[in-house]
Scaffold this motif. Sequence first.
Motif, PDB file in Angstrom:
ATOM      1  N   GLU A  40      38.612   0.163  41.335  1.00  0.00           N
ATOM      2  CA  GLU A  40      39.154  -0.239  42.946  1.00  0.00           C
ATOM      3  C   GLU A  40      40.166  -1.187  42.710  1.00  0.00           C
ATOM      4  O   GLU A  40      40.106  -2.095  41.957  1.00  0.00           O
ATOM      5  CB  GLU A  40      37.748  -0.916  43.615  1.00  0.00           C
ATOM      6  N   PRO A  41      40.994  -0.934  43.764  1.00  0.00           N
ATOM      7  CA  PRO A  41      41.003  -0.087  44.740  1.00  0.00           C
ATOM      8  C   PRO A  41      41.355   1.155  44.223  1.00  0.00           C
ATOM      9  O   PRO A  41      41.954   1.435  42.970  1.00  0.00           O
ATOM     10  CB  PRO A  41      42.101  -0.369  45.703  1.00  0.00           C
ATOM     11  N   GLY A  42      40.685   2.576  44.378  1.00  0.00           N
ATOM     12  CA  GLY A  42      41.156   3.814  43.844  1.00  0.00           C
ATOM     13  C   GLY A  42      39.759   4.488  43.646  1.00  0.00           C
ATOM     14  O   GLY A  42      38.827   4.321  44.152  1.00  0.00           O
ATOM     15  N   GLY A  43      40.066   5.450  42.674  1.00  0.00           N
ATOM     16  CA  GLY A  43      38.894   6.189  42.017  1.00  0.00           C
ATOM     17  C   GLY A  43      38.772   7.461  42.156  1.00  0.00           C
ATOM     18  O   GLY A  43      37.906   8.412  41.707  1.00  0.00           O
ATOM     19  N   LEU A  53      49.509   2.425  48.661  1.00  0.00           N
ATOM     20  CA  LEU A  53      49.640   1.421  49.656  1.00  0.00           C
ATOM     21  C   LEU A  53      49.541   0.072  49.767  1.00  0.00           C
ATOM     22  O   LEU A  53      50.434  -0.830  49.954  1.00  0.00           O
ATOM     23  CB  LEU A  53      49.009   2.092  51.109  1.00  0.00           C
ATOM     24  N   VAL A  54      48.291  -0.262  49.462  1.00  0.00           N
ATOM     25  CA  VAL A  54      47.892  -1.651  49.502  1.00  0.00           C
ATOM     26  C   VAL A  54      48.698  -2.447  48.183  1.00  0.00           C
ATOM     27  O   VAL A  54      48.872  -3.579  48.512  1.00  0.00           O
ATOM     28  CB  VAL A  54      46.273  -1.756  49.425  1.00  0.00           C
ATOM     29  N   LEU A  55      48.689  -1.929  47.147  1.00  0.00           N
ATOM     30  CA  LEU A  55      49.277  -2.818  46.214  1.00  0.00           C
ATOM     31  C   LEU A  55      50.884  -2.719  45.795  1.00  0.00           C
ATOM     32  O   LEU A  55      51.271  -3.600  45.365  1.00  0.00           O
ATOM     33  CB  LEU A  55      48.510  -2.547  44.659  1.00  0.00           C
ATOM     34  N   HIS A  56      51.250  -1.533  46.253  1.00  0.00           N
ATOM     35  CA  HIS A  56      52.758  -1.287  45.980  1.00  0.00           C
ATOM     36  C   HIS A  56      53.724  -0.939  47.109  1.00  0.00           C
ATOM     37  O   HIS A  56      54.827  -0.783  46.753  1.00  0.00           O
ATOM     38  CB  HIS A  56      52.776  -0.222  44.899  1.00  0.00           C
ATOM     39  N   MET A  62      52.350  -7.318  54.749  1.00  0.00           N
ATOM     40  CA  MET A  62      51.077  -6.857  54.952  1.00  0.00           C
ATOM     41  C   MET A  62      50.140  -7.929  55.463  1.00  0.00           C
ATOM     42  O   MET A  62      49.915  -8.756  54.769  1.00  0.00           O
ATOM     43  CB  MET A  62      50.551  -6.289  53.881  1.00  0.00           C
ATOM     44  N   PRO A  63      49.778  -7.944  56.662  1.00  0.00           N
ATOM     45  CA  PRO A  63      48.852  -9.093  57.200  1.00  0.00           C
ATOM     46  C   PRO A  63      47.425  -9.103  56.433  1.00  0.00           C
ATOM     47  O   PRO A  63      47.170  -7.825  55.976  1.00  0.00           O
ATOM     48  CB  PRO A  63      48.568  -8.630  58.723  1.00  0.00           C
ATOM     49  N   ASP A  64      46.691  -9.954  56.291  1.00  0.00           N
ATOM     50  CA  ASP A  64      45.660 -10.119  55.466  1.00  0.00           C
ATOM     51  C   ASP A  64      44.624  -9.071  55.898  1.00  0.00           C
ATOM     52  O   ASP A  64      43.886  -8.772  55.319  1.00  0.00           O
ATOM     53  CB  ASP A  64      44.979 -11.633  55.548  1.00  0.00           C
ATOM     54  N   ALA A  65      44.514  -8.767  57.199  1.00  0.00           N
ATOM     55  CA  ALA A  65      43.458  -8.302  57.881  1.00  0.00           C
ATOM     56  C   ALA A  65      43.795  -6.578  57.405  1.00  0.00           C
ATOM     57  O   ALA A  65      42.877  -5.818  57.110  1.00  0.00           O
ATOM     58  CB  ALA A  65      43.580  -8.415  59.402  1.00  0.00           C
ATOM     59  N   ALA A  66      44.866  -6.385  57.388  1.00  0.00           N
ATOM     60  CA  ALA A  66      45.333  -4.881  57.078  1.00  0.00           C
ATOM     61  C   ALA A  66      45.131  -4.867  55.350  1.00  0.00           C
ATOM     62  O   ALA A  66      44.540  -4.062  55.202  1.00  0.00           O
ATOM     63  CB  ALA A  66      46.882  -4.710  57.267  1.00  0.00           C
ATOM     64  N   GLU A  67      45.165  -5.624  54.827  1.00  0.00           N
ATOM     65  CA  GLU A  67      44.893  -5.674  53.139  1.00  0.00           C
ATOM     66  C   GLU A  67      43.407  -5.454  53.048  1.00  0.00           C
ATOM     67  O   GLU A  67      42.826  -4.617  52.393  1.00  0.00           O
ATOM     68  CB  GLU A  67      45.527  -6.922  52.568  1.00  0.00           C
ATOM     69  N   LEU A  68      42.646  -6.316  54.005  1.00  0.00           N
ATOM     70  CA  LEU A  68      41.268  -6.094  53.778  1.00  0.00           C
ATOM     71  C   LEU A  68      40.780  -4.797  54.213  1.00  0.00           C
ATOM     72  O   LEU A  68      39.837  -4.336  53.683  1.00  0.00           O
ATOM     73  CB  LEU A  68      40.850  -7.284  55.009  1.00  0.00           C
ATOM     74  N   MET A  69      41.240  -4.368  55.363  1.00  0.00           N
ATOM     75  CA  MET A  69      40.682  -3.044  55.986  1.00  0.00           C
ATOM     76  C   MET A  69      41.062  -1.867  54.990  1.00  0.00           C
ATOM     77  O   MET A  69      40.410  -1.048  54.681  1.00  0.00           O
ATOM     78  CB  MET A  69      40.840  -2.773  57.270  1.00  0.00           C
ATOM     79  N   ALA A 154      54.551  -6.486  38.011  1.00  0.00           N
ATOM     80  CA  ALA A 154      53.557  -6.985  38.708  1.00  0.00           C
ATOM     81  C   ALA A 154      53.437  -6.339  40.159  1.00  0.00           C
ATOM     82  O   ALA A 154      54.486  -6.074  40.778  1.00  0.00           O
ATOM     83  CB  ALA A 154      53.731  -8.545  39.069  1.00  0.00           C
ATOM     84  N   ASP A 155      52.172  -6.085  40.668  1.00  0.00           N
ATOM     85  CA  ASP A 155      52.113  -5.541  42.108  1.00  0.00           C
ATOM     86  C   ASP A 155      52.009  -6.631  43.251  1.00  0.00           C
ATOM     87  O   ASP A 155      52.045  -7.897  42.744  1.00  0.00           O
ATOM     88  CB  ASP A 155      50.863  -4.609  41.996  1.00  0.00           C
ATOM     89  N   ARG A 156      51.718  -6.306  44.399  1.00  0.00           N
ATOM     90  CA  ARG A 156      51.770  -7.307  45.364  1.00  0.00           C
ATOM     91  C   ARG A 156      51.054  -8.451  45.136  1.00  0.00           C
ATOM     92  O   ARG A 156      51.123  -9.829  45.411  1.00  0.00           O
ATOM     93  CB  ARG A 156      51.492  -6.823  46.632  1.00  0.00           C
ATOM     94  N   ILE A 157      49.803  -8.276  44.828  1.00  0.00           N
ATOM     95  CA  ILE A 157      48.819  -9.367  44.536  1.00  0.00           C
ATOM     96  C   ILE A 157      48.803  -9.959  43.108  1.00  0.00           C
ATOM     97  O   ILE A 157      48.764 -11.295  43.113  1.00  0.00           O
ATOM     98  CB  ILE A 157      47.239  -8.637  44.557  1.00  0.00           C
ATOM     99  N   GLU A 158      49.381  -9.179  42.109  1.00  0.00           N
ATOM    100  CA  GLU A 158      49.339 -10.020  40.813  1.00  0.00           C
ATOM    101  C   GLU A 158      50.658 -11.099  41.073  1.00  0.00           C
ATOM    102  O   GLU A 158      50.892 -12.005  40.099  1.00  0.00           O
ATOM    103  CB  GLU A 158      49.824  -8.756  39.618  1.00  0.00           C
ATOM    104  N   ALA A 159      51.533 -10.752  41.994  1.00  0.00           N
ATOM    105  CA  ALA A 159      52.799 -11.673  42.125  1.00  0.00           C
ATOM    106  C   ALA A 159      52.180 -13.133  42.648  1.00  0.00           C
ATOM    107  O   ALA A 159      53.216 -13.947  42.750  1.00  0.00           O
ATOM    108  CB  ALA A 159      53.765 -11.060  42.759  1.00  0.00           C
ATOM    109  N   GLN A 160      51.218 -13.293  42.905  1.00  0.00           N
ATOM    110  CA  GLN A 160      50.495 -14.660  43.580  1.00  0.00           C
ATOM    111  C   GLN A 160      50.827 -15.711  42.604  1.00  0.00           C
ATOM    112  O   GLN A 160      50.799 -15.445  41.414  1.00  0.00           O
ATOM    113  CB  GLN A 160      49.205 -14.596  44.298  1.00  0.00           C
ATOM    114  N   THR A 161      50.631 -16.929  43.263  1.00  0.00           N
ATOM    115  CA  THR A 161      50.698 -18.282  42.219  1.00  0.00           C
ATOM    116  C   THR A 161      49.560 -18.371  41.434  1.00  0.00           C
ATOM    117  O   THR A 161      48.318 -17.937  41.749  1.00  0.00           O
ATOM    118  CB  THR A 161      51.009 -19.267  43.189  1.00  0.00           C
ATOM    119  N   THR A 162      49.384 -19.259  40.656  1.00  0.00           N
ATOM    120  CA  THR A 162      48.516 -19.676  39.842  1.00  0.00           C
ATOM    121  C   THR A 162      47.241 -20.455  40.656  1.00  0.00           C
ATOM    122  O   THR A 162      46.025 -20.163  40.383  1.00  0.00           O
ATOM    123  CB  THR A 162      48.920 -20.796  38.582  1.00  0.00           C
TER     124      THR A 162
END
Length: 209
Positions: A40-43, A53-56, A62-69, A154-162
């Motif tokens: 996940e996400p996927g499968g 969509l959500v990662l790349h 992308m608002p946090d609410a959209a990512e969540l949904m 790195a995707d959108r989330i992998e690019a976050q900080t430590t």
Amino acid sequence: MTRGRFITFEGVEGVGKSTQVARLAQALGAAGREIVVTREPGGTPLAERIRALVLHDLTEPMPDAAELMLMFAARSVHTENLIRPALARGAWVLCDRYTDATYAYQGGGRGVPDEAIAPLARLAQRGLAPDLTVLLDAPVGAALRRARARTVAADRIEAQTTAFFERVRASYLALAAREPERVRVVDANGSIDEVAARVAALVGTLADG
Ligand code: Z5A
């Protein structure tokens, strides 16, 4: 027909989930069971399109609410079209991340409150829950070093900080403390073989249940 088992793997990026899912699939498959490896996400084809969509998709913020949904849209499709049918025919499903990842990343990482996540989880899962969750744990620095030694971008989330990943790790450990029967913390330090032996010891207890 006995229902199969649903085992999920969690942890911060690079901690070794995909590697250990593959090792466990090999070990369980050798015993003659049908093993379904998924993520996940996927499968499923549709859920993989949502993943893209959500990662790349970087075309706009992308608002946090959209990512969540989007995470839960993918999860609903995956749960109904792949996981539930596989379990019903007796397969063991090994899934790289599931709803705990939403509590850890969107909850702990992004700050979305648990009260916003829980109703979506109920809607998407419709009563399904993992029989066992293997939480691979190691210091964030060590996990990210493993991940970043790879050459993939790195995707959108992998690019976050430590600091983001420290919050994710803390959320996972808090989840394990709240649900110690289901969420089992496995030390992800050491060689791939050493970690695989720890995972096999945990999963062995499920086989007889
Ligand atoms: N996400 C979310 O935000 N909310 C959700 O609800 C869900 C997901 C479901 C999915 O990314 C992203 O979606 C993820 C969370 C978010 N983003 N982040 N971060 P993904 O599927 O592309 O990647 P990932 O889930 O983060 O995992 P990963 O980067 O593929 O890492 P991993 O599976 O944990 O590790 P690995 O690929 O098995 O190993 C990493 C490297 O280390 C590799 O080269 C291995 O050979 C090596 N390795 C593995 N084990 C060892 C040991 N023991 N020693 C030495 N080297 C090792």
